[in-house]
Design a protein around this motif. Structure first.
Motif, PDB file in Angstrom:
ATOM      1  N   VAL A 462       0.867  -1.178   0.000  1.00 57.24           N
ATOM      2  CA  VAL A 462       0.000   0.000   0.000  1.00 57.24           C
ATOM      3  C   VAL A 462       0.901   1.225   0.000  1.00 57.24           C
ATOM      4  CG1 VAL A 462      -1.754   1.306   1.251  1.00 57.24           C
ATOM      5  CG2 VAL A 462      -1.864  -1.195   1.203  1.00 57.24           C
ATOM      6  N   TYR A 463       0.636   2.158  -0.924  1.00 57.57           N
ATOM      7  CA  TYR A 463       1.472   3.347  -1.040  1.00 57.57           C
ATOM      8  C   TYR A 463       0.807   4.474  -0.274  1.00 57.57           C
ATOM      9  CZ  TYR A 463       3.487   0.530  -4.744  1.00 57.57           C
ATOM     10  OH  TYR A 463       4.069  -0.485  -5.430  1.00 57.57           O
ATOM     11  N   ASN A 464       1.509   4.987   0.698  1.00 59.12           N
ATOM     12  CA  ASN A 464       1.013   6.062   1.541  1.00 59.12           C
ATOM     13  C   ASN A 464       1.621   7.405   1.186  1.00 59.12           C
ATOM     14  OD1 ASN A 464      -0.615   4.418   3.469  1.00 59.12           O
ATOM     15  ND2 ASN A 464       1.396   3.512   3.914  1.00 59.12           N
ATOM     16  N   ASP A 465       2.417   7.448   0.156  1.00 59.92           N
ATOM     17  CA  ASP A 465       3.125   8.675  -0.201  1.00 59.92           C
ATOM     18  C   ASP A 465       3.109   8.778  -1.719  1.00 59.92           C
ATOM     19  OD1 ASP A 465       4.850  10.743  -0.694  1.00 59.92           O
ATOM     20  OD2 ASP A 465       6.149  10.280   1.005  1.00 59.92           O
ATOM     21  N   ALA A 466       2.839  10.019  -2.239  1.00 63.90           N
ATOM     22  CA  ALA A 466       2.796  10.234  -3.691  1.00 63.90           C
ATOM     23  C   ALA A 466       4.163   9.994  -4.304  1.00 63.90           C
ATOM     24  CB  ALA A 466       2.307  11.660  -3.976  1.00 63.90           C
ATOM     25  N   THR A 467       5.176  10.407  -3.605  1.00 61.66           N
ATOM     26  CA  THR A 467       6.530  10.206  -4.139  1.00 61.66           C
ATOM     27  C   THR A 467       6.841   8.729  -4.255  1.00 61.66           C
ATOM     28  OG1 THR A 467       7.209  12.261  -3.084  1.00 61.66           O
ATOM     29  CG2 THR A 467       8.955  10.748  -3.773  1.00 61.66           C
ATOM     30  N   LEU A 478      -0.731  12.709 -11.604  1.00 63.84           N
ATOM     31  CA  LEU A 478      -1.499  13.886 -11.982  1.00 63.84           C
ATOM     32  C   LEU A 478      -1.971  14.677 -10.756  1.00 63.84           C
ATOM     33  CD1 LEU A 478      -3.684  12.344 -14.847  1.00 63.84           C
ATOM     34  CD2 LEU A 478      -1.560  13.680 -15.016  1.00 63.84           C
ATOM     35  N   GLY A 479      -2.274  13.954  -9.655  1.00 66.67           N
ATOM     36  CA  GLY A 479      -2.726  14.680  -8.480  1.00 66.67           C
ATOM     37  C   GLY A 479      -2.911  13.750  -7.306  1.00 66.67           C
ATOM     38  N   VAL A 480      -3.158  14.340  -6.160  1.00 64.38           N
ATOM     39  CA  VAL A 480      -3.314  13.576  -4.932  1.00 64.38           C
ATOM     40  C   VAL A 480      -4.617  14.018  -4.273  1.00 64.38           C
ATOM     41  CG1 VAL A 480      -2.377  13.050  -2.666  1.00 64.38           C
ATOM     42  CG2 VAL A 480      -0.821  13.363  -4.610  1.00 64.38           C
TER      43      VAL A 480
END
Length: 528
Positions: A462-467, A478-480
């Motif tokens: 699970v990705y908790n960070d946009a980076t 494109l966005g968060v």
């Protein structure tokens, strides 16, 4: 460094998502591990200490008469080889352990287990040994140690007596063999001496020395014979001269002397010999030569001595003639005849001696041809006999030493086994160490929960960070869209976190209580 921190935080956030699964796994593993720790049976250790005294007052007194074995080395080797299969089987019978195990497989497993678990340790001091064994039953452990102590003492004594008996048996066999060889060598030597008895002198000299002695004796006998013949010839010549003087009546003094039987044959012979020597010296040297002067002086002295002896003999003869005027014949001729007869006897004796020595010399020369072979054979026989005799005497002495050594061991013993600490069992179990096991079980439980959470986070990330999402996918972001929690959701999330921390703390607290309880029980057992 920031990337590493960011990655670590990402992993922790992923594991936090599966925290409940990890907590359940920790509880399950923790409970199972705790049950297993408390179900492990207690182990009681029986031990004993033995001191082996290898010093004895008889050993230095009997030094040199008996064989002094290296007792320290024997005991050290015994301690290393005591845990052998025959001794373990004997230990099982002595400790009645075979009553519990029926089948052959179980017996073999018991032997293997005892071989690994029975311990014999050197405590670091000279000849001080510690015996130890652990078992679930304290009485069984004590029986094993008692039996092991008995085997330790009996093995040392039995091995020593066995070595002594083996040495005696071996020495007796060797003595019989060498006794037979010695008798055979004596028989060969006796046969050789009888076969060559004429070539074996009592003095044991070689043929060359006997030949040299025979030759020297012959030369001496020949020299004495020549001297005796010369003396005989001189007496014979003087006797002839006396007879002629008596018949011809030449010289008033000579006639008177002959009539009275006055003569000095020995001085006359010496004077004649010196005169002949003087003639030889005068032919080679002048009158001023020392030897010529000495010879002339000697001749004068001999003539003076002759005059004095003639004067004394005349006086004696005249006195005898006046005392016995009826005596007839010429006394000088009679005396010379007597001397001639004695000289003839001496010459005959010396000729016999010369003949004997010539015979011995011829015999020695004939024996010299075969003497080297006979001497070599005699030397070989004597050498074999001496070797067999020496080995036989050494073996007899060693057998006597072995007998005395055995008697010394019976009297004083190889070593004195002193039981410093008798077999005893500690009232409290020595294993397992449940404190360490509970700590280990807690560590295993926590590691199981963390491991499960980490594995789940890696399997279903699970990705908790946009980076992090952009880095993992490699796609442009494109966005968060941020998640906005309500107050109820925040309170529910807080309650879930507290529940998780309480459940985790409950697991740790449960283990802490167990550790404290075990520690208190151990202290109570020690105090009791």
């Amino acid at each position: 460094m920031q990337d590493l921190v960011r990655q670590a935080l990402a992993v922790l956030r992923g594991m936090w998502n599966y925290r409940w699964q990890g907590l359940i796994a920790s509880w399950v593993v923790g409970l199972v591990a705790a049950v297993l720790v408390f179900r492990i049976p207690d182990q009681y250790e029986a031990s004993a200490r033995i001191y082996v005294d290898t010093q004895s007052i008889l050993k230095p007194l009997m030094s040199g008469l008996t064989v002094q074995p290296n007792v320290e080395q024997q005991i050290s080797m015994l301690s290393r080889t005591l845990i052998s299969r025959p001794n373990i089987e004997k230990l099982i019978r002595m400790a009645d352990l075979d009553l519990e195990e029926g089948s052959a497989v179980q017996q073999e497993e018991l032997i293997q287990r005892l071989t690994k678990e029975v311990q014999i340790r050197n405590t670091g001091r000279d000849n001080l040994y510690s015996l130890a064994y652990r078992d679930r039953e304290s009485e069984k452990a004590k029986r094993v140690i008692q039996s092991l102590v008995s085997i330790f003492v009996e093995s040392s004594l039995g091995a020593s007596r066995k070595d002594t008996d083996s040495a005696k048996t071996f020495l007796n066999e060797q003595i019989k063999q060498y006794e037979q060889k010695l008798e055979e060598a004596e028989a060969r030597l006796k046969e050789f001496k009888l076969r060559n008895i004429e070539m074996q002198p009592d003095d044991g000299k070689s043929a060359t020395s006997r030949l040299s002695e025979a030759s020297a004796a012959l030369q001496q006998a020949q020299l004495e014979l020549r001297e005796a013949e010369n003396a005989r010839d001189a007496v014979k010549a003087q006797l002839s001269e006396e007879k002629r003087n008596a018949e011809a009546g030449t010289g008033h003094v000579a006639a008177d002397d002959a009539a009275l039987g006055i003569s000095t044959p020995e001085l006359d012979a010496r004077i004649d010999a010196q005169k002949r020597n003087l003639d030889n010296l005068e032919q080679r040297f002048t009158d001023q030569h020392p030897e010529v002067i000495i010879t002339k002086r000697l001749i004068r002295d001999l003539e003076e001595q002759k005059k004095k002896e003639m004067a004394e003999l005349r006086k004696s003869a005249q006195a005898a003639a006046s005392a016995n005027p009826a005596a007839g014949g010429n006394p000088a001729v009679q005396e010379l005849a007597r001397m001639l007869a004695a000289a003839e006897v001496q010459v005959a004796s010396l000729r016999t001696r010369v003949g004997e020595f010539q015979s011995r010399l011829a015999q020695a020369r004939s024996g010299l041809k075969v003497a080297p072979q006979i001497e070599a054979e005699a030397a070989q026989l004597n050498r074999d006999y001496d070797v067999y005799k020496k080995n036989y005497e050494d073996l007899v002495a060693r057998r006597q030493s072995a007998i005395m050594s055995g008697e010394l061991e019976v009297a004083s013993g190889v070593a004195d086994f002193r039981l410093i600490d008798p077999p005893r069992v500690a009232p409290e179990p020595v294993a397992p160490n449940r404190l360490l096991l509970l700590l280990g079980a807690l560590g295993v439980a926590l590691a199981a929960g963390l491991g499960l959470a980490f594995a789940a986070s890696q399997l279903r990330p699970v990705y908790n960070d946009a980076t992090e999402l952009r880095t993992k996918t490699g796609l442009p972001l494109l966005g968060v869209v941020s998640m906005v929690l309500s107050d109820d959701e925040r309170r529910r999330e807080r309650r879930m976190t507290l529940r998780f921390l309480g459940a985790s703390g409950g697991l740790v607290g449960l283990y802490v209580l167990g550790i404290v309880a075990v520690a208190l029980m151990a202290q109570r057992a020690i105090a009791a």
